[in-house]
Design a protein around this motif. Structure first.
Motif, PDB file in Angstrom:
ATOM      1  N   THR A  39       0.799  -1.229   0.000  1.00  8.75           N
ATOM      2  CA  THR A  39       0.000   0.000   0.000  1.00  8.75           C
ATOM      3  C   THR A  39       0.835   1.285   0.000  1.00  8.75           C
ATOM      4  O   THR A  39       0.579   2.171  -0.816  1.00  8.75           O
ATOM      5  CB  THR A  39      -0.983  -0.014   1.191  1.00  8.75           C
ATOM      6  OG1 THR A  39      -1.664  -1.263   1.197  1.00  8.75           O
ATOM      7  CG2 THR A  39      -1.973   1.129   1.105  1.00  8.75           C
ATOM      8  N   ASP A  67       6.583  -2.764  12.399  1.00  6.04           N
ATOM      9  CA  ASP A  67       6.772  -4.187  12.651  1.00  6.04           C
ATOM     10  C   ASP A  67       7.957  -4.767  11.892  1.00  6.04           C
ATOM     11  O   ASP A  67       8.525  -4.120  11.006  1.00  6.04           O
ATOM     12  CB  ASP A  67       5.483  -4.958  12.320  1.00  6.04           C
ATOM     13  CG  ASP A  67       4.796  -4.467  11.053  1.00  6.04           C
ATOM     14  OD1 ASP A  67       5.457  -3.826  10.222  1.00  6.04           O
ATOM     15  OD2 ASP A  67       3.601  -4.724  10.895  1.00  6.04           O
ATOM     16  N   GLY A 140      -0.645  -2.944  11.755  1.00  5.16           N
ATOM     17  CA  GLY A 140       0.630  -3.511  12.155  1.00  5.16           C
ATOM     18  C   GLY A 140       0.463  -5.007  11.953  1.00  5.16           C
ATOM     19  O   GLY A 140      -0.150  -5.457  10.986  1.00  5.16           O
ATOM     20  N   LYS A 202      -9.818  -4.792   0.104  1.00  9.40           N
ATOM     21  CA  LYS A 202      -9.751  -4.155   1.417  1.00  9.40           C
ATOM     22  C   LYS A 202     -11.103  -3.551   1.838  1.00  9.40           C
ATOM     23  O   LYS A 202     -11.230  -3.009   2.928  1.00  9.40           O
ATOM     24  CB  LYS A 202      -8.682  -3.043   1.423  1.00  9.40           C
ATOM     25  CG  LYS A 202      -7.255  -3.526   1.136  1.00  9.40           C
ATOM     26  CD  LYS A 202      -6.728  -4.378   2.264  1.00  9.40           C
ATOM     27  CE  LYS A 202      -5.359  -4.964   1.971  1.00  9.40           C
ATOM     28  NZ  LYS A 202      -4.291  -3.992   1.931  1.00  9.40           N
TER      29      LYS A 202
END
Ligand code: F6R
Length: 247
Positions: A39, A67, A140, A202
């Motif tokens: 993204t 992360d 995350g 999404k």
């Protein structure tokens, strides 16, 4: 939540870069929270252009990534550390000492999680956190769960996430099974949040985040509580939202 719908992935990426650039122009020593994955790639591309063509200066910026996979380090192409170098850090004038990604190769992963959480606090907290969203509404690597994780922690990845992320690896078996991730509490402490989402796959996650119950089953739904959260979407990711919820 403010919701801004753009016509395309490119338009979404340009708008996102504008928001980050505005933040850096106003507060050159800003602390950014950064994401990896497909993204934000267009947003990083546009930030590099702004650096090269408009003089956007990253020299005082501090960054913390959301992360990292457990077991991968900067020398592994699939690590998030390597991703950030390829897509942003090596192409702008950010000071490497001010960039932070959890150390996936730390011997003591729990200790690394505590150290990372503390380092964010010592930097003064995150001013603007960029997020992507998983198809299961993870943010995350905070996967659907029965509670919201407060702090940076070790996570076992869900099968669906392993499958989705296997596109970056040669074989699904190569995808690490664990990651270090900022907690939902860490993310919520950011002063501003910018969540990006594009594509039809999404749309359900975006719907659940915006209009669903606030539940750890849909981790992004917690953003409904944040006073300065903005969702920047393309038309497809916004396709299940009713017109009136869009700005
Ligand atoms: C990446 C991250 C993940 C991704 C999410 C969407 O640092 O924290 O939550 O943002 O999995 O990934 P893409 O953008 O590849 O669809």
């Amino acid at each position: 939540m403010r919701i801004l719908v753009t016509d395309s992935y490119e338009a979404m990426s340009r708008e996102a870069a504008k928001i980050l650039a505005g933040q850096i122009w106003l507060w050159p020593d800003t602390v950014l929270g950064l994401a990896t994955g497909s993204t934000p790639v267009g947003m990083y591309r546009e930030l590099i252009r702004l650096h090269r063509e408009e003089g956007l200066d990253f020299s005082q910026v501090t960054s913390f990534n959301l992360d990292e996979y457990v077991g991968l380090g900067p020398e592994d192409d699939q690590s998030y550390q390597a991703f950030m170098h390829a897509h942003l850090f090596d192409q702008v004038n950010i000071d490497p000492a001010r960039t932070h990604v959890p150390n996936g190769k730390a011997e003591d992963i729990e200790g690394e999680c505590d150290r990372y959480e503390k380092a964010i606090g010592e930097a003064g907290g995150i001013d603007l956190q960029v997020l992507g969203i998983g198809r299961n509404a993870h943010i995350g690597f905070n996967e659907p769960d029965d509670h919201f994780a407060r702090q940076t922690h070790r996570v076992a990845l869900k099968e669906s996430t392993i499958r989705a992320n296997s596109r970056f690896f040669e074989r699904e078996a190569d995808v690490p099974r664990y990651a270090i991730s900022m907690g939902i509490g860490t993310i919520l402490k950011a002063r501003r949040i910018l969540l990006l989402a594009n594509g039809r796959e999404k749309a359900q996650a975006v719907y659940d985040a915006v209009l669903g119950d606030i539940t750890p089953e849909h981790p992004a739904s917690i953003l409904q509580f944040h006073p300065q959260a903005m969702l920047l979407l393309d038309r497809e990711a916004a396709s299940l939202l009713p017109e009136r919820s869009k700005v």
